[in-house]
Write a protein that holds these residues in place. Structure first.
Motif, PDB file in Angstrom:
ATOM      1  N   GLY A 153       0.849  -1.194   0.000  1.00 36.29           N
ATOM      2  CA  GLY A 153       0.000   0.000   0.000  1.00 36.29           C
ATOM      3  C   GLY A 153       0.873   1.228   0.000  1.00 36.29           C
ATOM      4  N   ASP A 154       0.721   2.100  -1.004  1.00 39.10           N
ATOM      5  CA  ASP A 154       1.625   3.231  -1.185  1.00 39.10           C
ATOM      6  C   ASP A 154       0.789   4.473  -1.502  1.00 39.10           C
ATOM      7  OD1 ASP A 154       3.755   4.877  -1.551  1.00 39.10           O
ATOM      8  OD2 ASP A 154       4.739   3.638  -3.070  1.00 39.10           O
ATOM      9  N   TRP A 155       0.926   5.529  -0.634  1.00 39.42           N
ATOM     10  CA  TRP A 155       0.152   6.757  -0.826  1.00 39.42           C
ATOM     11  C   TRP A 155       1.048   7.969  -0.607  1.00 39.42           C
ATOM     12  CZ3 TRP A 155      -1.098   2.885   2.695  1.00 39.42           C
ATOM     13  CH2 TRP A 155      -2.118   2.010   2.275  1.00 39.42           C
ATOM     14  N   ARG A 156       0.699   9.035  -1.259  1.00 39.46           N
ATOM     15  CA  ARG A 156       1.388  10.319  -1.076  1.00 39.46           C
ATOM     16  C   ARG A 156       0.398  11.298  -0.446  1.00 39.46           C
ATOM     17  NH1 ARG A 156       6.266  10.298  -3.663  1.00 39.46           N
ATOM     18  NH2 ARG A 156       6.556   8.591  -5.168  1.00 39.46           N
ATOM     19  N   LEU A 157       0.880  12.002   0.562  1.00 39.27           N
ATOM     20  CA  LEU A 157       0.034  12.900   1.336  1.00 39.27           C
ATOM     21  C   LEU A 157       0.574  14.327   1.245  1.00 39.27           C
ATOM     22  CD1 LEU A 157      -0.348  10.684   4.541  1.00 39.27           C
ATOM     23  CD2 LEU A 157      -1.960  10.878   2.651  1.00 39.27           C
ATOM     24  N   PRO A 158      -0.328  15.280   1.107  1.00 41.01           N
ATOM     25  CA  PRO A 158       0.127  16.684   1.088  1.00 41.01           C
ATOM     26  C   PRO A 158       0.633  17.090   2.466  1.00 41.01           C
ATOM     27  CG  PRO A 158      -2.267  16.581   1.127  1.00 41.01           C
ATOM     28  CD  PRO A 158      -1.798  15.170   0.968  1.00 41.01           C
ATOM     29  N   ARG A 159       1.382  18.171   2.470  1.00 38.90           N
ATOM     30  CA  ARG A 159       1.958  18.620   3.726  1.00 38.90           C
ATOM     31  C   ARG A 159       0.965  19.561   4.404  1.00 38.90           C
ATOM     32  NH1 ARG A 159       6.721  17.959   5.741  1.00 38.90           N
ATOM     33  NH2 ARG A 159       7.481  19.333   7.404  1.00 38.90           N
ATOM     34  N   GLU A 160      -0.028  18.953   5.069  1.00 41.02           N
ATOM     35  CA  GLU A 160      -1.047  19.734   5.758  1.00 41.02           C
ATOM     36  C   GLU A 160      -1.544  18.907   6.946  1.00 41.02           C
ATOM     37  OE1 GLU A 160      -4.712  18.380   2.828  1.00 41.02           O
ATOM     38  OE2 GLU A 160      -3.766  20.344   2.561  1.00 41.02           O
ATOM     39  N   PRO A 161      -2.065  19.556   7.981  1.00 42.26           N
ATOM     40  CA  PRO A 161      -2.450  18.830   9.209  1.00 42.26           C
ATOM     41  C   PRO A 161      -3.475  17.736   8.973  1.00 42.26           C
ATOM     42  CG  PRO A 161      -2.330  21.168   9.635  1.00 42.26           C
ATOM     43  CD  PRO A 161      -2.169  21.030   8.156  1.00 42.26           C
ATOM     44  N   ARG A 162      -4.380  17.914   8.008  1.00 42.47           N
ATOM     45  CA  ARG A 162      -5.406  16.890   7.843  1.00 42.47           C
ATOM     46  C   ARG A 162      -4.858  15.592   7.258  1.00 42.47           C
ATOM     47  NH1 ARG A 162      -9.072  19.019   2.747  1.00 42.47           N
ATOM     48  NH2 ARG A 162      -7.394  19.103   1.184  1.00 42.47           N
ATOM     49  N   SER A 163      -3.565  15.626   6.827  1.00 39.28           N
ATOM     50  CA  SER A 163      -2.972  14.408   6.296  1.00 39.28           C
ATOM     51  C   SER A 163      -2.815  13.343   7.370  1.00 39.28           C
ATOM     52  CB  SER A 163      -1.607  14.713   5.660  1.00 39.28           C
ATOM     53  OG  SER A 163      -1.763  15.532   4.509  1.00 39.28           O
ATOM     54  N   VAL A 164      -2.780  13.797   8.678  1.00 37.26           N
ATOM     55  CA  VAL A 164      -2.648  12.808   9.757  1.00 37.26           C
ATOM     56  C   VAL A 164      -3.879  11.926   9.781  1.00 37.26           C
ATOM     57  CG1 VAL A 164      -2.366  12.500  12.233  1.00 37.26           C
ATOM     58  CG2 VAL A 164      -1.150  14.356  11.062  1.00 37.26           C
ATOM     59  N   GLY A 165      -5.044  12.521   9.731  1.00 37.32           N
ATOM     60  CA  GLY A 165      -6.273  11.749   9.726  1.00 37.32           C
ATOM     61  C   GLY A 165      -6.393  10.898   8.479  1.00 37.32           C
ATOM     62  N   ARG A 166      -5.996  11.516   7.331  1.00 36.75           N
ATOM     63  CA  ARG A 166      -6.044  10.758   6.090  1.00 36.75           C
ATOM     64  C   ARG A 166      -5.149   9.516   6.151  1.00 36.75           C
ATOM     65  NH1 ARG A 166      -8.809   8.719   2.059  1.00 36.75           N
ATOM     66  NH2 ARG A 166      -7.625   8.609   0.090  1.00 36.75           N
ATOM     67  N   ALA A 167      -3.981   9.662   6.792  1.00 33.36           N
ATOM     68  CA  ALA A 167      -3.067   8.529   6.919  1.00 33.36           C
ATOM     69  C   ALA A 167      -3.692   7.421   7.764  1.00 33.36           C
ATOM     70  CB  ALA A 167      -1.749   8.998   7.532  1.00 33.36           C
ATOM     71  N   ARG A 168      -4.376   7.809   8.870  1.00 36.06           N
ATOM     72  CA  ARG A 168      -5.016   6.771   9.703  1.00 36.06           C
ATOM     73  C   ARG A 168      -6.098   6.049   8.909  1.00 36.06           C
ATOM     74  NH1 ARG A 168      -4.779  10.813  13.825  1.00 36.06           N
ATOM     75  NH2 ARG A 168      -6.970  11.333  13.398  1.00 36.06           N
ATOM     76  N   GLU A 169      -6.865   6.821   8.135  1.00 35.07           N
ATOM     77  CA  GLU A 169      -7.942   6.212   7.367  1.00 35.07           C
ATOM     78  C   GLU A 169      -7.413   5.239   6.317  1.00 35.07           C
ATOM     79  OE1 GLU A 169     -11.581   7.595   4.375  1.00 35.07           O
ATOM     80  OE2 GLU A 169     -10.385   9.103   5.449  1.00 35.07           O
ATOM     81  N   LEU A 170      -6.353   5.648   5.607  1.00 29.67           N
ATOM     82  CA  LEU A 170      -5.767   4.765   4.592  1.00 29.67           C
ATOM     83  C   LEU A 170      -5.212   3.480   5.213  1.00 29.67           C
ATOM     84  CD1 LEU A 170      -3.903   7.419   2.401  1.00 29.67           C
ATOM     85  CD2 LEU A 170      -5.995   6.169   1.819  1.00 29.67           C
TER      86      LEU A 170
ATOM     87  N   GLY B 136       9.816  17.519   9.395  1.00 26.83           N
ATOM     88  CA  GLY B 136      10.292  17.170   8.079  1.00 26.83           C
ATOM     89  C   GLY B 136      10.079  18.260   7.063  1.00 26.83           C
ATOM     90  N   GLU B 137      10.293  17.895   5.809  1.00 32.66           N
ATOM     91  CA  GLU B 137      10.156  18.821   4.703  1.00 32.66           C
ATOM     92  C   GLU B 137       9.529  18.083   3.536  1.00 32.66           C
ATOM     93  OE1 GLU B 137      13.950  20.379   3.686  1.00 32.66           O
ATOM     94  OE2 GLU B 137      14.355  21.234   5.678  1.00 32.66           O
ATOM     95  N   GLY B 138       8.893  18.842   2.660  1.00 32.06           N
ATOM     96  CA  GLY B 138       8.393  18.301   1.422  1.00 32.06           C
ATOM     97  C   GLY B 138       7.207  17.379   1.586  1.00 32.06           C
ATOM     98  N   GLU B 139       6.917  16.692   0.474  1.00 28.84           N
ATOM     99  CA  GLU B 139       5.770  15.809   0.429  1.00 28.84           C
ATOM    100  C   GLU B 139       5.978  14.602   1.329  1.00 28.84           C
ATOM    101  OE1 GLU B 139       3.034  14.008  -3.184  1.00 28.84           O
ATOM    102  OE2 GLU B 139       5.213  13.812  -3.331  1.00 28.84           O
ATOM    103  N   ILE B 140       4.849  14.106   1.896  1.00 27.23           N
ATOM    104  CA  ILE B 140       4.902  12.953   2.785  1.00 27.23           C
ATOM    105  C   ILE B 140       4.399  11.729   2.027  1.00 27.23           C
ATOM    106  CG2 ILE B 140       4.017  11.969   4.929  1.00 27.23           C
ATOM    107  CD1 ILE B 140       3.729  14.831   5.985  1.00 27.23           C
ATOM    108  N   ARG B 141       5.070  10.631   2.262  1.00 25.72           N
ATOM    109  CA  ARG B 141       4.707   9.371   1.603  1.00 25.72           C
ATOM    110  C   ARG B 141       4.489   8.302   2.664  1.00 25.72           C
ATOM    111  NH1 ARG B 141       8.658   6.049  -2.541  1.00 25.72           N
ATOM    112  NH2 ARG B 141       7.201   4.346  -3.081  1.00 25.72           N
ATOM    113  N   LEU B 142       3.370   7.594   2.564  1.00 26.64           N
ATOM    114  CA  LEU B 142       3.041   6.510   3.485  1.00 26.64           C
ATOM    115  C   LEU B 142       3.018   5.211   2.701  1.00 26.64           C
ATOM    116  CD1 LEU B 142       2.006   5.375   6.230  1.00 26.64           C
ATOM    117  CD2 LEU B 142      -0.311   5.937   5.444  1.00 26.64           C
ATOM    118  N   ARG B 143       3.740   4.172   3.251  1.00 23.13           N
ATOM    119  CA  ARG B 143       3.757   2.880   2.567  1.00 23.13           C
ATOM    120  C   ARG B 143       3.609   1.761   3.587  1.00 23.13           C
ATOM    121  NH1 ARG B 143       8.493   0.873  -1.534  1.00 23.13           N
ATOM    122  NH2 ARG B 143       9.678   0.644   0.416  1.00 23.13           N
ATOM    123  N   LEU B 144       2.696   0.815   3.289  1.00 21.94           N
ATOM    124  CA  LEU B 144       2.505  -0.389   4.098  1.00 21.94           C
ATOM    125  C   LEU B 144       2.920  -1.600   3.270  1.00 21.94           C
ATOM    126  CD1 LEU B 144      -0.984   0.258   5.753  1.00 21.94           C
ATOM    127  CD2 LEU B 144       1.273   0.502   6.797  1.00 21.94           C
TER     128      LEU B 144
END
Length: 861
Positions: free
Chosen positions: A726-743, A775-783
């Protein structure tokens, strides 16, 4: 010579030459007529006086042959003879027509003459004259006197055999040896002096000399004088003796006592034999580093050149690897060894007379079925009782002589302890059977030398075996235990050590798990052999695993390994000293090694290689032939000064990757190119199970040479399937934390890992929050799901997170502590565009998930 068959009065008359005394003296005859002149002249007279019969007949012998001053007396004597009187005397004579010295008429010889009256057919008185040359008689007298002096006064025994081969004459020297007077030996034969075998030899030689006339020189005869025990040796010279007419009349024999010479020759031959045995022992004993083989080499030298049978016993402790020394001779040591009752194993036996082991230690072996000592078979473990000679030899370190028993085949045995560096390692027994010469002092010294040489070789083999086993144990302990496992790879490996004749090498391989289900494949070879190479290999392998955990690039890993290899042999504290580097190799030991370091990512199926002077990897793609990967070889580790290059290769699904050491493809029998070609051909059938492919490679290639150890690491590529990632890219914004949990929750539910949802949501929140804050730049989440669950959070920042203990008054700083508490492991690594923070969780096995205890939670505060 011929014989006339007619006999007169039992006397056989023979034709000329008569073969008697007349062959040696000159006897002539002539007759005088009534007028005192020669009327008959024999051939012998012609030979004696040099005048033929035609010239002599009719001459006055007095006027013709006597000197002038004696002629008057001669005429008177002739007249008296013609008157009927006999006369004998010495008469000087001359040969007519031959003058003496100038002015003198000297006689040419002196003749002994016998004149007797005779009558003619008419009854007139005449005379018959018989003349003997006195000069010939004088020569005979002189020759007889010389012969008697030589024959009687010779220091050598002299015999004259007749044609019937019996003694006709013996000198006094011969009689002094064999007793009696010289005349007592007349009529005897050689059988009266020698034993039958020697007498037959002598008779045969006498007959051959008498028949052929060929002399015999230096005929060696052995016998004993009457009443003497010592056997003596004689050198006999035989030659045929002839009469004056050339008729064989017997054989003369001259005998010289050469007993001392024979003894000296025997000692010299024994010394030469011993020297040859020692030279042979030096060439043949110790050619291998095998204890049993060395013992057999000793017996191959000793039997039958030195003895008729021999055996070697070694202490059982040496053969089983016991560290305790077998015992030091001459010291009070443990009874189990020093007293001679320790267990020994019969490791070798050789016999020139029988294939059956013989009992050589009279009365001191293990009991047999008949109650006596039983033969000890090769391979049997036994003991010698305390009072036995063999135990005494083991106890004292000195040679013992064991006499053979009545009825035994063995005459005597030398029990020789095998002493190396003041340590008894075993016992060798040399035996000679009855009929062989007994052991002498020289033999004892030679036996000790042979045993000592073999003992040193056996002790060296023991020390080598011990070091070899230790190095092998060390090396095996440093290799990966069991069958390595890795995500996206099917792995099989083999390690074959060299033979006992070669020291352990420094080959090694390793399979290291890296974050993100990546795997590091390592294979290397330390140059050199023995314990030193094994230790260096262990140090490098440990360094590789340490550097791998830092998640460095392959080229960086090899660069650090190169520095470590250069510092292995340097004195403590001198690794960083520039002055030390310029002081030459005598102050440091050089360690060189080759290595291939590869990192495989199962998600992308890409593998990054770096090579430090090692053989290139082999890749077999589906439907293709095996090929050598073009990886720049670089310099071996420990050389320094050159950077290492990396090569990234995409590995197709189902392809086969092989890493190996040079022992697999190179030997003295074939060059490297042929070995590599054979290796690639052996990998052609890649569809078979990987374990079978490994076995086929080792079976097909010549891996039994034992010249070097062999390491083989094979991996079949099985990348992670797309549904396991599972591989996703998240924007650098606070709501990405919730989006990461949901994914994360959605993906875990799809994988059936609902038991991990709460833990993963919590930990993902912590990592994504840290990425947003630090950190800096775009955030990437991978499972990633394989044997474990891995979660990775990527960002472009270069600052690595560091876990620390928060103070009691701190409101934050406990996120990473929570990650470390709830995950199986966690960490961070640099990437080309930033960093990756990850954690790993074990997959649920169906049981309840363990929750953190209160104490664990409170430890964060």
């Amino acid at each position: 010579m011929s014989e006339i068959s007619e006999t007169t009065g039992g006397v056989v008359w023979q034709s000329s030459p008569p073969g008697s005394i007349y062959d040696y003296i000159r006897v002539a005859s002539f007759s005088l007529g009534p007028d005192g002149r020669v009327d008959q002249w024999s051939r012998r007279a012609a030979e004696l006086f040099g005048v033929d019969a035609q010239e002599a007949r009719g001459k006055d012998p007095v006027e013709a042959f006597m000197p002038a001053e004696l002629r008057d007396r001669g005429h008177r004597q002739v007249k008296e003879v013609l008157d009927g009187r006999e006369w004998t005397g010495l008469v000087p004579f001359r040969i007519p027509g031959q003058a003496g010295a100038p002015g003198l008429e000297q006689p040419h010889g002196i003749a002994e003459m016998y004149v007797m009256p005779s009558e003619t057919e008419t009854g007139e008185r005449a005379a018959l004259c018989i003349v003997v040359d006195v000069r010939a008689l004088r020569r005979i007298e002189t020759d007889l006197a010389a012969s008697q002096a030589i024959f009687g006064q010779s220091p050598f025994g002299f015999l004259l055999f007749g044609t019937d081969l019996t003694v006709k004459r013996a000198n006094q020297r011969f009689a002094a040896v064999f007793g009696g007077d010289a005349d007592d030996h007349r009529g005897r034969s050689v059988h009266d002096y020698l034993a039958k075998p020697e007498a037959d030899r002598m008779t045969t030689a006498l007959r051959r000399v008498l028949d052929t006339g060929e002399s015999v020189n230096d005929l060696r005869i052995t016998g004993a004088a009457p009443g003497a025990r010592i056997r003596r040796h004689w050198s006999i010279n035989l030659y045929r003796v002839h009469s004056g007419s050339g008729r064989p009349i017997g054989v003369a024999g001259l005998g010289i006592d050469v007993t001392r010479r024979q003894s000296a020759a025997r000692e010299a031959a024994s010394a030469r034999r011993n020297l040859a045995l020692l030279n042979e022992a030096g060439a043949r004993i110790g050619n291998s580093l095998d204890l049993e083989a060395t013992a057999r080499e000793l017996l191959d030298v000793a039997v039958p050149g030195f003895c008729d049978l021999a055996s070697v016993d070694l202490y059982q402790g040496l053969l089983t690897g016991d560290e305790a020394p077998p015992g030091r001779w001459g010291s009070s040591h443990d009874v189990g060894y020093g007293a001679g009752s320790a267990e020994l194993r019969r490791v070798a036996f050789a016999s020139a007379v029988s294939d059956t082991p013989l009992r050589t230690d009279e009365g001191h072996g293990p009991a047999g079925d008949g109650g006596g000592p039983a033969p000890i078979e090769v391979g049997a473990v036994h003991r010698y009782p305390f009072n036995s000679p063999t135990a005494g030899a083991l106890r004292t370190g000195r040679v013992r002589t064991v006499p053979g028993g009545e009825g035994d085949l063995v005459r005597s045995t030398l029990a020789v302890p095998m002493v190396a560096h003041d340590t008894v390692v075993g016992l060798v027994q040399f035996s000679r059977t009855k009929g062989s010469e007994p052991f002498g002092d020289r033999d004892r010294a030679l036996a000790v030398e042979l045993a000592a040489r073999a003992a040193v070789c056996i002790d060296n083999a023991r020390l080598y075996r011990r070091e070899h086993e230790r190095a092998l144990i060390l090396q095996r302990s440093l290799l990966p235990p069991g069958d390595p496992e890795a995500a996206g790879l099917d792995i099989a490996c083999r390690y074959l050590p060299g033979t006992d004749a070669t020291e352990v090498g420094g080959d090694w391989f390793d399979v290291i798990e890296l974050p993100g289900h990546r795997t590091a494949l390592v294979i290397g070879d330390v140059m050199g052999r023995g314990l030193r190479a094994a230790v260096a290999m262990g140090e490098l392998r440990t360094a590789v695993r340490t550097l791998a955990q830092l998640d460095l690039e392959p080229a960086e890993v090899l660069s650090h390994l190169d520095e470590i290899a250069r510092g292995l042999g340097a004195p403590i504290g001198a690794q960083q000293s520039r002055a030390h580097k310029n002081r030459g190799p005598e102050l440091s030991e050089v360690y060189l090694a080759t290595c291939v370091y590869a990192v495989y990512d199962p998600v992308t199926r890409r593998c990054t290689f770096a090579n430090a002077g090692h053989l290139p990897p082999v890749l077999v793609e589906p439907g293709e032939e095996a090929l050598l990967l073009d990886v720049p070889p670089g310099m071996p580790l420990g050389v320094g000064g050159e950077p290492f290059e990396e090569v990234e290769v995409e590995l197709p699904e189902g392809s086969l990757l092989a890493l190996y050491t040079d022992g697999l493809v190179e030997s003295r029998d074939h060059p490297l190119d042929e070995g590599l070609s054979a290796f690639k051909r052996a990998l052609a059938d890649r569809a078979r199970p990987l374990e079978d492919v490994c076995d086929r490679v080792l079976t097909t290639l010549d891996t039994g040479h034992g010249e070097d150890d062999i390491a083989l690491l094979m991996a079949r590529i099985q990348g992670l399937p797309a549904e396991a990632v599972g591989d996703w890219r998240l924007p650098r914004e606070p709501r990405s934390v919730g989006r990461a949990r949901e994914l994360a929750r959605t993906q875990l539910s799809a994988w059936g890992l609902d038991a991990l949802v709460d833990t993963v949501e919590l930990l993902v929140s912590e990592l994504v929050t840290n990425a947003l804050r630090y950190g800096e730049g775009e955030i990437r989440l991978r499972l990633l799901r394989d044997r474990t669950l891995v979660c990775e959070v990527w960002d472009a920042g270069l600052v690595q997170p560091r876990r620390r203990r928060a103070k009691d008054t701190d409101e934050g700083g406990r996120g990473l502590q929570l990650v470390g508490l709830l995950s199986a492991s966690w960490g961070s690594r640099r990437t080309p565009r930033g960093k990756t923070v990850w954690f790993e969780l074990a997959l649920p096995d169906g049981g309840p998930t363990a929750e953190p205890t209160v104490d664990q939670l409170l430890s964060m505060f």
